[in-house]
Structures are given as C-alpha cells and as structure tokens.
Write an enzyme that holds these catalytic residues in place. Structure first.
Site, PDB file in Angstrom:
ATOM      1  N   GLU A  38      45.363  30.308  31.291  1.00  0.00           N
ATOM      2  CA  GLU A  38      44.481  31.249  31.495  1.00  0.00           C
ATOM      3  C   GLU A  38      43.892  32.196  30.455  1.00  0.00           C
ATOM      4  O   GLU A  38      42.587  32.231  30.230  1.00  0.00           O
ATOM      5  CB  GLU A  38      44.469  32.029  32.811  1.00  0.00           C
ATOM      6  CG  GLU A  38      43.432  32.861  33.268  1.00  0.00           C
ATOM      7  CD  GLU A  38      43.538  33.798  34.485  1.00  0.00           C
ATOM      8  OE1 GLU A  38      42.699  34.300  34.741  1.00  0.00           O
ATOM      9  OE2 GLU A  38      44.922  34.067  34.809  1.00  0.00           O
ATOM     10  N   ASP A  39      44.837  32.545  29.919  1.00  0.00           N
ATOM     11  CA  ASP A  39      44.789  33.786  28.873  1.00  0.00           C
ATOM     12  C   ASP A  39      44.933  33.423  27.527  1.00  0.00           C
ATOM     13  O   ASP A  39      44.770  34.402  26.595  1.00  0.00           O
ATOM     14  CB  ASP A  39      46.032  34.835  29.225  1.00  0.00           C
ATOM     15  CG  ASP A  39      45.667  35.598  30.561  1.00  0.00           C
ATOM     16  OD1 ASP A  39      44.633  35.337  31.374  1.00  0.00           O
ATOM     17  OD2 ASP A  39      46.725  36.109  31.110  1.00  0.00           O
TER      18      ASP A  39
END
Length: 710
Positions: free
Chosen positions: A76-77
């Site tokens: 996600e990051d």
C-alpha cells in the site's frame, strides 16, 4: 528502543535459525522500502511492522506470519507490488501481505462504505489463509497503542471500529489477550475521563483489598496442597471496559463491582479440574445456578473452563475459574494456539478444534457475504452475529447446537441448514408444539417440521437473532420476489399479446432478441421481472414485439378486446399487494393498478385514490377473485356507539364469536353521550363481513356502522 536483534533473540526460543534469518531478511526489505517514511509520532515507519511482529512473537506465530507482519504495509505505502514480494519471499507470504493490506484508495461515497468494502476483502483473504486475521489484529493493536498522535475525531472513529469489529473478532477467535487490550484502549480513546477515573479507582481498591485477596488465595492453595492436587491459584483482574459495562448495564456502583473477588486455578489435566471443583465447593458454599461447565460444552471460540460463584467468609462473593494449562493457553491465544503447538511439532486437540471452529465461522461469513445485498448490509450482519452470550439446545437426534442469547426457533432451523429454515412451518420444543417466534433456553430439545413448497415469512425478520438466519431470509425473499415478478410479468404480457391472438411462447426468437438488445436487458426473465414490478407496461412491450416481428404496427387488430381478467387468490405474495386505503375483500368488485417497483396494487373499483389513473388503461387491469381463497383480509369499520362501561370487551367478544380477529381498535370521544370506535378486523370475505356487521347492528347501543375506504 526495540530492535530486530531483540526480536531475533525472542524468536530463538521456538523457531530454527533458518526461519529467523528469513524474518530478518523481510525486516531489512521493509526498512529499505519504507526508507524516508515516518509515522505521525515522528518515528521511522519501520518501527510499526517490527512492533506488529513482536506482538505475533508473543503468540509464537510461524515465520511466514512474522514476515507478513514486517511487509504488511509495503504494497500500500511503497511502489512494491504483490508479484515482486512473491518472487522475493514466496507466494504464501505475498498472499498474506495482500490479504492484510488495505484496499487501494477508492473514491467511495463515504467512509462507512470504504470500511465495509475493506472488511469484505479481508474476509475473502481469511477464507484462503486464516493467519491474515491474526496479523491484522496485531496490526490494529499496535495502531491502538499509538493513537496519541491522531486528531480526536479520528481517534474516536478508529476506536469505535476497533470495538465493533476487531475486538469482537479477537473474542470470536478466542484471542483473549488481544481482545482485552483492544477493548481497554478503545474505551480510553472513546471516553478518556471515565477510563481515567475507573483506572484510579481500581488502583485504589486493589491496594485496600490486597490482604483479603492474599488470604483467600492462600486458603485455596493450602486446600489443594492438603489433597495433594497439583494446581496454581492466581488472582484475576477485571479490565476497564468490563467494569464500566457492568456499572452501566447492571446499574451498580463501582464498589459493588469491585467487591467480587476473582481467582483462576490452573492445573494439569481435566480430571483434576473436577476434583478441584469439589474441593472449592467444600471450602465455600456455591451460589445456586451460577456454575457453568465450559469443559463439557466449550464456547464457539474453543474456550474451555469451569466457572463457579461462591459465598466467601462474611458473605463475600468469590468467582473461581478452573482450567488446565492447555485451556489457559487457548483462553489467552485462541486460534493462535494452533501455531503455538505446531511450533513445538505437536498437534493438540484443543488447538486443532479451535482452528476447525474458526474455519467453520469464516465459512459462515462467506455464506452471509453471498446473501447480503451490499457490503454495508454484510458488515451489519457480522456485527450482530459476533459475540452474544450463548445457549445450548439439542436436535431431535441429540446433537448439541450453539446459538446466541435471544435466538428463536427460526434461528435454530437456519443453524441446522438453510433449506430447513426456508421450509419451516412448525416446531416442537420438548415434544410440545410452540410458535416459531419462541425464544429458546438452554437444554431444550427441538424438532423442526418442514413442508415442500413452504417459504420464509417477511415477519420472521422482526424476531430472528442470528445474522445467518437474517441474511438467508432476506436472500430467499429477494429470490421469491424475483420469481413472483417473473410469473406476474408473464401473465400480463400474455394477456396483452392475446389481443393479437398470439402468446410469448408462440413468438419467434428474433423479435425477443431484438427487443432485449434494444432495452439493454440480459434475458427474457429480466424483461418479465421488469413488467411484473411495474417498471414497464405490458401493452407497450407486446406492441413493440409485434412491430419487430412484422416490421409494422398490427393496427388492424381489435386492441380493446379483453381476454378475461387476471385471477387473484390473495396468496401471490410480494408482487400483488392489497391497497390499505380501501381494504378490498373477496366479493368486492376490484381493479388492479400497476405501481412502479411494487407490481399490481389491488383496489376496490369505487376507490377514490385511483383518480386520474382511470383515464390510463395501460396502467389498470381487470381483476377477479379466485374461488379457492383461504386467506384472511383486513377491513376497517367505524362505529358510533353510546359510551358505556365494558364496551371494548363486549365488542371483542362479539367479533370473536363471529370467527374474526380484531387487529386494531381505537376509541375517540365525540360528545358526552357518544364515542367513535375505529375497528380493523381480519375477515375471510364480503359475506363474512356482512354477517359481523349484522351482529354489531343488533347491539342496542350501536347507532351507526360505516365501512371505511369508499
């Protein structure tokens, strides 16, 4: 500051060096991927995955779970994809990380929908690998421990979600240590002042009670030693949210809650548990009705223990839990104990049973997900279903079924099988017939009576307690409405085509395919459903079909010729409704009005509410009552009666004698002498109503009777 080397030292107690090296490699990969990223608190971001892995290490989780914990925010990051992770660390780890990762930021209409969609994704991942939820719980626990840097409204939102979903899942999976901490941290975020006051009061009370606790503990331990039974007695502390809930729900002051002394006795085997119970009951008098045997009948999450309440010296209340060391591990770690025992290369039946129950629960979640209309409905089912108190009832074959407190016969039927629930018509409880809405109690034996062709009733949704029953009923009703709408649509379209001496079955496939493409519909069933629900007019659809067949309008035909009215029996269900404004009865002249999304609404022909619809023949249908009607119908009457004592009882008795039911009654005072009585009765037909009105008119104090809805 906790480091990867500290974690590696801890892992050395139960993992081989080769697996510890893989965990370290995952950490260094995550450290590089998150380079330059910081948390709100200002710490390097990689401290979060390291802390999550440390929580999992406390539960002795396997190396793949620990690697997933290190990498759970990488997808996600950072710019790293699932395929890259699979190449580096293997497909199982990549699947775990993908399951734990949050959804890509989609522009949902509101946060509630986003959270619900996210939870649905997690359930699907859990069904593939149950470790997903354990990693997710550890992730949420560390986020709750570090809420301090967030804005107050965001704190409250995350705390509420944690309390409603994640703490409950931890409870359902038996992971008590995580559940308790999640609940207390959520409580502190939602109600900081209340939490602080209770915390101070607990600390103060514990200091005052230390000597009394020590005395009871020593007495219990000495009794075990005298009988030469192996067992350790420890004091049991209540957590903040538990104290707060008891104060709020039981309306008790803090002193009464804290006056209960709690102890836990840990022993070696099940036989010793029951022997210790006898010793404890000899030592202190048991409170009647407060003994629970969760060893013989474990909770749904695998929890096992003996619970008993006692009168101590001077009437002091004492609560004692007795369990084996394996049961203690299960109570604290729940499903995670499955990996705890696997790490030691042993298969423990309690841990294996917990794992099987968890998989069964997730299978139930997937079934609910298939039946739910949308993600918000699904998450509401999950919240309702997660953790009520349980009751235990028996099937007619002697099998034990576990149900939540407040469950009814219908909940039991659906717990046995969805098809059994859908076909239920009656039930025997302990060999006696009982209503389907009866709330069940532990120890009862149930025998469900089904019938082919039986269908769920919409009213069941008013009293069922389990999410499985609720979602299955809604699913069946949706299917029922679809089926009935298709059947009605077929009748309406054939009635329209009959004017042109043809029918749907006689039409070639070409015109039908052309019309479906023109309207953007998948199949004929979708077209018929649309007609049955009133979204399309049968006459217009019929004309268009014939235009497509002949390439011209069949203008030469007699369009006004009717081929008989539609017969209604009162049992059509969800696509033929009876108007509440005029309450039509069998025997009344009736007409049907096509209402968008509802189907046909039946009115009496003289009903004023039809108004301008009388000028639109496409929306009105000639109807006739079928001869074999076995339903009861509501009808509204207004009586002008002299005011007198016992009036309601007299009217009720007369209506009952006439084999009718009073559904509603209301009385309004007109003047000093007269009152107006508004009655809603349930009757068979117009003849039955006439007989009731005749009896009412024979009463000397009834001055006038009017049937409402003209």
């Amino acid at each position: 500051m906790f480091t990867i080397d500290d974690l590696a030292d801890r892992l050395g107690s139960y993992l081989p060096q080769s697996e510890i090296q893989q965990v370290k490699r995952a950490f260094y990969y995550a450290e590089q991927a998150h380079d330059g990223q910081c948390r709100r608190s200002g710490e390097p971001y990689v401290t979060h995955p390291l802390a999550v892995a440390n929580i999992l290490a406390n539960m002795h989780m396997d190396h793949q779970s620990l690697m997933a914990a290190m990498l759970h925010d990488v997808i996600e990051d950072t710019g790293v994809g699932k395929e890259a992770l699979a190449k580096q660390f293997g497909k199982p780890v990549a699947e775990l990380v993908d399951g734990v990762s949050k959804l890509t930021q989609i522009a949902f209409e509101d946060k509630a929908v986003a959270q619900a969609e996210n939870f649905q994704k997690m359930v699907l991942a859990m069904s593939r690998d149950i470790r997903v939820i354990i990693v997710k719980l550890a992730d949420r626990l560390h986020n709750m421990r570090t809420l301090g840097a967030l804005r107050p409204e965001k704190k409250r939102r995350i705390a509420r979600e944690t309390l409603e979903i994640y703490a409950r899942i931890a409870s359902r999976l038996g992971i008590n240590t995580i559940r308790v901490e999640l609940e207390d941290l959520s409580f502190q975020a939602l109600h900081p002042m209340r939490a602080e006051r209770i915390k101070r009061a607990v600390s103060s009370a514990r200091g005052h009670r230390r000597s009394a606790i020590r005395q009871i503990q020593n007495t219990l331990q000495q009794s075990l030693d005298d009988e030469e039974l192996s067992g350790t007695v420890v004091g049991r502390q209540k957590h903040l949210l538990s104290i707060y809930k008891k104060m709020r729900d039981q309306r008790k002051p803090f002193t009464e809650i804290m006056d209960v002394f709690g102890f836990r006795i840990i022993t070696e085997d099940v036989d010793s548990c029951y022997r210790i119970l006898g010793i404890v009951h000899n030592l202190y008098k048991p409170v009647p009705g407060r003994f629970k045997d969760y060893i013989a009948i474990p909770k749904a999450n695998g929890y096992q223990s003996l619970h008993t309440s006692l009168f101590g010296s001077g009437g002091m209340p004492i609560e004692v839990q007795i369990r084996t060391r394996e049961m203690e591990a299960m109570a604290n770690n729940g499903i995670a104990a499955h990996w705890l025992y696997k790490a030691g290369q042993t298969q423990h039946p309690i841990a294996e049973g917990s794992h099987a129950r968890a998989r069964s629960w997730i299978k139930g979640l997937l079934e609910m997900q298939r039946h739910a209309g949308d993600s918000l409905e699904f998450i509401e089912h999950v919240k309702n279903d997660l953790f009520p108190d349980d009751i235990y009832v028996f099937t007619s074959k002697g099998d034990i079924m576990e149900l939540p407190q407040g469950a009814t016969v219908i909940d039991f039927a659906y717990a046995v099988h969805t098809d059994i629930g859908n076909g239920t018509i009656a039930c025997r409880i302990d060999r006696h017939l009982a209503p389907l809405s009866t709330r069940l109690e532990s120890g009862q034996t149930l025998d469900i009576i089904t019938a082919p062709g039986a269908r769920p009733n919409l009213a069941w949704l008013n009293f069922v307690a389990t999410a499985k029953a609720r979602s299955a009923i809604r699913h069946a009703l949706k299917h029922q409405k679809h089926t009935e709408a298709v059947q009605l649509g077929r009748r309406l379209l054939n009635k329209s085509l009959a004017q042109f001496e043809t029918s749907l079955e006689e039409l070639p496939e070409g015109p039908l395919a052309g019309l479906l493409a023109e309207l953007g519909l998948k199949n004929v069933e979708a077209l018929l459903e649309s007609i049955g629900l009133g979204n399309r007019i049968a006459h217009v659809v019929g004309r268009r079909l014939l235009d497509l067949q002949h390439g011209e309008s069949p203008a030469g035909k007699d369009e006004s010729r009717a081929h008989g009215p539609i017969l209604i029996s009162g049992a059509e269900g969800m696509v033929i409704k009876f108007a509440r404004c005029c309450h039509p009865l069998p025997g009344d002249p009736v007409i049907g009005h096509l209402s968008v999304g509802k189907g046909i609404v039946v009115h009496r022909t003289e009903c004023h509410n039809l108004g301008e619809l009388r000028n639109d023949p496409d929306k009105l249908f000639a109807l006739e009552w079928s001869e074999d009607i076995a339903e009861d119908f509501p009808v509204a009457l207004r009586l002008e009666v002299e005011s007198r004592r016992g009036l309601v009882a007299e009217l009720a008795g007369l209506v009952t004698d006439a084999e009718a039911n009073i559904e509603r009654i209301g009385i309004e005072e007109r003047d000093a002498r007269l009152v107006t009585v508004n009655l809603t009765l349930s009757v068979r037909d117009r003849v039955h109503l006439a007989r009731i009105i005749k009896r009412l008119r024979n009463l000397p104090h009834v001055e006038r009777i009017t049937r409402l809805g003209n």
